[in-house]
Design an enzyme around this catalytic site. Structure first.
Site, PDB file in Angstrom:
ATOM      1  N   HIS A 118      -5.740  26.612 -22.594  1.00  0.00           N
ATOM      2  CA  HIS A 118      -6.525  27.691 -23.204  1.00  0.00           C
ATOM      3  C   HIS A 118      -6.674  27.501 -24.710  1.00  0.00           C
ATOM      4  O   HIS A 118      -7.016  28.443 -25.413  1.00  0.00           O
ATOM      5  CB  HIS A 118      -5.897  29.046 -22.895  1.00  0.00           C
ATOM      6  CG  HIS A 118      -6.041  29.469 -21.461  1.00  0.00           C
ATOM      7  ND1 HIS A 118      -5.801  30.732 -21.020  1.00  0.00           N
ATOM      8  CD2 HIS A 118      -6.441  28.771 -20.356  1.00  0.00           C
ATOM      9  CE1 HIS A 118      -6.008  30.807 -19.720  1.00  0.00           C
ATOM     10  NE2 HIS A 118      -6.391  29.628 -19.292  1.00  0.00           N
ATOM     11  N   ASP A 169     -14.943  28.191 -13.440  1.00  0.00           N
ATOM     12  CA  ASP A 169     -15.208  28.771 -14.761  1.00  0.00           C
ATOM     13  C   ASP A 169     -14.158  28.279 -15.747  1.00  0.00           C
ATOM     14  O   ASP A 169     -13.117  27.737 -15.360  1.00  0.00           O
ATOM     15  CB  ASP A 169     -15.206  30.304 -14.692  1.00  0.00           C
ATOM     16  CG  ASP A 169     -13.853  30.881 -14.311  1.00  0.00           C
ATOM     17  OD1 ASP A 169     -13.201  30.321 -13.394  1.00  0.00           O
ATOM     18  OD2 ASP A 169     -13.431  31.882 -14.915  1.00  0.00           O
ATOM     19  N   GLU A 178     -12.066  33.211 -12.595  1.00  0.00           N
ATOM     20  CA  GLU A 178     -10.612  33.247 -12.754  1.00  0.00           C
ATOM     21  C   GLU A 178     -10.179  33.584 -14.171  1.00  0.00           C
ATOM     22  O   GLU A 178      -9.221  34.340 -14.378  1.00  0.00           O
ATOM     23  CB  GLU A 178     -10.012  31.888 -12.351  1.00  0.00           C
ATOM     24  CG  GLU A 178      -8.509  31.922 -12.058  1.00  0.00           C
ATOM     25  CD  GLU A 178      -7.629  31.764 -13.283  1.00  0.00           C
ATOM     26  OE1 GLU A 178      -6.432  32.093 -13.182  1.00  0.00           O
ATOM     27  OE2 GLU A 178      -8.119  31.319 -14.354  1.00  0.00           O
ATOM     28  N   GLU A 179     -10.877  33.042 -15.143  1.00  0.00           N
ATOM     29  CA  GLU A 179     -10.476  33.278 -16.539  1.00  0.00           C
ATOM     30  C   GLU A 179     -10.797  34.696 -16.992  1.00  0.00           C
ATOM     31  O   GLU A 179     -10.479  35.079 -18.115  1.00  0.00           O
ATOM     32  CB  GLU A 179     -11.156  32.259 -17.462  1.00  0.00           C
ATOM     33  CG  GLU A 179     -10.850  30.795 -17.144  1.00  0.00           C
ATOM     34  CD  GLU A 179      -9.393  30.400 -17.363  1.00  0.00           C
ATOM     35  OE1 GLU A 179      -8.568  31.280 -17.698  1.00  0.00           O
ATOM     36  OE2 GLU A 179      -9.075  29.207 -17.184  1.00  0.00           O
ATOM     37  N   ASP A 210      -8.170  22.565 -16.724  1.00  0.00           N
ATOM     38  CA  ASP A 210      -8.151  23.964 -16.250  1.00  0.00           C
ATOM     39  C   ASP A 210      -9.555  24.446 -15.991  1.00  0.00           C
ATOM     40  O   ASP A 210     -10.219  24.942 -16.873  1.00  0.00           O
ATOM     41  CB  ASP A 210      -7.451  24.850 -17.286  1.00  0.00           C
ATOM     42  CG  ASP A 210      -7.392  26.304 -16.843  1.00  0.00           C
ATOM     43  OD1 ASP A 210      -7.533  26.576 -15.642  1.00  0.00           O
ATOM     44  OD2 ASP A 210      -7.202  27.174 -17.709  1.00  0.00           O
TER      45      ASP A 210
HETATM   46 ZN   LIG Z   1      -6.819  27.951 -14.415  1.00  0.00          ZN
HETATM   47 ZN   LIG Z   2      -7.011  29.162 -17.319  1.00  0.00          ZN
END
Ligand SMILES: [Zn+2]
Ligand SMILES: [Zn+2]
Ligand SMILES: [Zn+2]
Ligand SMILES: [Zn+2]
Lengths: 480, 480
Positions: free
Chosen positions: A449, A103, A170-171, A136
């Site tokens: 991010h 994700d 995870e996010e 990421d």
């Molecule tokens: Zn990550």
């Molecule tokens: Zn992240």
């Protein structure tokens, strides 16, 4: 190093297909934090399963985690699955579990991206790939698949049994993952010798690092309750004890402007700095300029590299995040808020005991409030905590990763810690009773991010070579 | 009093038609703060014009105020008009300008109303009328029209020339009104001898009051700017000077938990309490129980009636309203806000000079910040100010209103001030160079801006009788 010539060359040779695999994954906007995009997260999991199958991974299990708990718009919203799979199952080999998440964070062109975030753009001039998830964590996650492919096509025996644990939440707090790890510890994950997570970043932009520590985080709130409802400051200003005044006073006693925590007894719990640890910081490639560049300001509390790193990694810190219940908009509103909640957190380090810390915090807040002699009511509480994590950077896994890094980049990696927490690290360590290695692929300026998230092609290629060499070195190491 | 028997009887007789007139007005949801309801505000102005015409008011002018300045959704949104009209134009008579507003606060049944807010419900048991605008300010506004009707139907000569100034934007900052008053001061309003505003409330629920003072309000913000963007407390906590920490420290120096303003020099500007003024408070019908009932708590800073009233009316107060730019939601967010703005205001009283106060505030904030030795930047500023207002409660207008009140209610009114501000009061006084009288109709528990707004029928009837008698007494008074 001639030792890995064959596999490194194959990785170089497969570069176009690796970029292609990443591009196909990036095209799926798997934003776990956006309910309306949940089908896209699921679609991305299907893409991964398809790739795993085509590469010959076995025992592929798509683990459903059930319904997402509130707050949710759709009460029947299903959590994205965790993908378990194996590559190899030879009892004579060691077993490495690799974790990654498919994700991503939200992204929109209108946020200021230079190109469509869910389309991988290869910038040939800067030699980087831009797109949400590139660094990421889709790029590193696919790195493991690519390493398997390279071994197959080069005709090299894979040095370890690989287990994948890829999550899609995870996010958004890794909901459901902790429970799954606990359940599979003695099942799917039973034979695991070491865990490797590639989901963090180099400290800077030039030197590779291995990460052996993370701070924990205890998050608190102080609630002050006064009148039954918000009041008008014209009518009640001066005659009512204002909760906001009490809150500001109590919050003001927690930390000073130089970052010193003012809660009695906290500093005393911090593990003393040893001579050996002290020397670790000297070698690390970092300066106050890096911090200033990252913060976009000259607001560093320290000028010396060692002070900055130690206060980020091995000393606790207290941050004031905000106030719930008070006026927060632009302009002027003449409200006396009836109930306010001050939010703050303490980053924890060895040997701070979470429960003991919470007692110190709550006592401190209660005493500070009591000293105000206010008729309001005060309540301080822990909202959540996650423990710190520190590994032994001289164990077999780290030693293997350090050798691999040297082979790929020609330098010894810096051994770093991080100020933030990756709670799943500790879960793997505790549930599987194995060491965990944090092996970052991307650079400190990848913008994980933020807008224009990118992964340098040299980091992508170097990262995969490091993964490959790490597995070989770890396989050869005498101890687990 | 036999003197007003005829007109008072006529007012009683017309009660059903007065309630009907109010009910028709209340049915129009003239919420000035809701752009989508702006046509309803305009519709209500048309209803008023129609009523004024049918009662024989003359020179009716519907004053357009132009486009509403930003922030607005619709950039062409027109402000609701101000309605000017006259009843009588006899140079031998005094001229009284009456102000009222026909717009209302938002309201929805789902907020918890006992009945549809835009339908006037007459509760025969409690002898009250419930509906949005009943007490604020449609009821009092229509009171003036009703008084005219009663005189006409009773065949009594109207004692003064009446000018109406009815606006539709009071609940949203009276945009455009100040300018209109300035423009009409030497035109439409030229002959005005006195201004009467019926848009506030009795202090309690039993005793009528006349209001002769309002506090002013200086609204400030302290802006602390640190990093270029919000940062993650895991990565930056402990190594960066946090703007939120500095802000909390500076805000903590402004006022103490007992309401004492800690800014040097402010108390010294407050007019000393005279023996004569001191005696005014003793007579007033009020107690700490009233304050506690109003706040729904036991958070009063004072127990004695006189202390409470003086701190609400004649002493300054400082309220902390909130923080812009920090985390304000529920739950836990590990952000270090980059730029925060602390909002606070000071209620001002005689003889505080607004400019001098602002200098004291800004200097104080700058000094408090300097003492922190922080690398962040601090900027304190005035967002807006509105001056306090105090009238002479023994002038012709107040004297007339006091006599009228005695005639209607049988008691001498309490002379009150208010903690809040009604900025237009000062505008009328300054622009028209006349006295202003605040003559409230409703009670302190009417819930003007809350759910279940009501106006007691006895207050409606008594209020109109007081208006009528006031106009007669004022007309007779030797001075202006
Ligand atoms: Zn990550
Ligand atoms: Zn992240
Ligand atoms: Zn009003
Ligand atoms: Zn109002």
């Amino acid at each position: 190093q001639p030792k890995f010539d064959k596999i490194f060359n194959k990785i170089d040779e497969l570069k176009p297909s690796f970029i292609d695999r990443l591009a196909k994954a990036i095209e799926i906007p798997a934003v776990s934090g956006d309910e309306s995009l949940r089908p896209m997260v699921v679609k991305k999991s299907e893409y991964l399963v398809q790739e795993l199958e085509s590469l010959g991974f076995t025992d592929i299990q798509v683990k459903k985690l059930g319904t997402q708990p509130p707050p949710v718009e759709n009460p029947n919203l299903q959590l994205p699955p965790v993908i378990l799979s194996r590559y190899g199952n030879d009892p004579a080999k060691k077993t490495v579990l690799v974790y990654g998440h498919y994700d991503v964070q939200p992204a929109a062109l209108s946020d200021g991206w230079a190109s469509e975030p869910f389309k991988l753009v290869v910038d040939e001039e800067k030699q980087l790939m831009r797109g949400r998830g590139s660094t990421d964590d889709t790029g590193p996650l696919l790195g493991w698949l690519n390493v398997v492919q390279a071994h197959k096509e080069a005709g090299i025996d894979f040095p370890v049994n690989l287990i994948t644990c890829f999550e899609g939440m995870e996010e958004s707090g890794s909901l459901g993952l902790e429970k799954l790890i606990a359940e599979e510890a003695s099942n799917y994950f039973k034979t695991t010798d070491a865990v490797c997570i590639s989901d963090n970043y180099w400290l800077g932009t030039k030197k590779p690092v291995l990460t052996y520590g993370l701070r924990g985080c205890n998050y608190y709130q102080i609630i002050i309750q006064g009148p039954a409802a918000d009041l008008h400051s014209g009518v009640f200003g001066g005659v009512i004890a204002e909760p906001m005044v009490d809150l500001i006073k109590v919050m003001g006693t927690l930390v000073d402007s130089n970052g010193k925590i003012l809660i009695e007894g906290v500093d005393e719990m911090v593990a003393p700095l040893t001579e050996k640890e002290s020397q670790l910081y000297e070698k690390i490639d970092f300066s106050v300029d890096d911090l200033n560049a990252a913060s976009g300001s000259n607001t560093s509390l320290y000028q010396k590299k060692e002070d900055i790193l130690m206060h980020r990694w091995r000393y606790p810190s207290l941050s004031l995040h905000g106030v719930e219940g008070a006026f927060y908009g632009p302009g002027a509103k003449t409200v006396i808020p009836a109930k306010v909640s001050g939010k703050f957190s303490i980053r924890t380090v060895p040997d701070i005991d979470s429960e003991k810390l919470t007692k110190l915090v709550v006592d401190h807040c209660n005493n500070a409030f009591k000293a105000l002699n206010s008729p309001n009511k005060c309540y301080a509480e822990l909202i959540h905590d996650g423990n710190y994590w520190v590994s032994n950077p001289y164990n077999a896994s780290f030693t293997a990763a350090a050798k691999a890094t040297k082979d790929v980049y020609g330098v010894d990696p810096d051994f770093t810690r991080e100020g933030g927490s990756i709670p799943i690290t500790l879960t793997f360590e505790e549930e599987l009773k194995t060491s965990v290695l944090l092996l970052p692929m991307g650079r400190g300026d990848d913008g994980a991010h933020s807008i224009n998230e990118k992964l340098d092609i040299s980091n992508f290629m170097g990262g995969m070579k490091t993964m490959a060499a790490y597995l070989h070195y770890y396989a050869e190491s005498p101890e687990n």
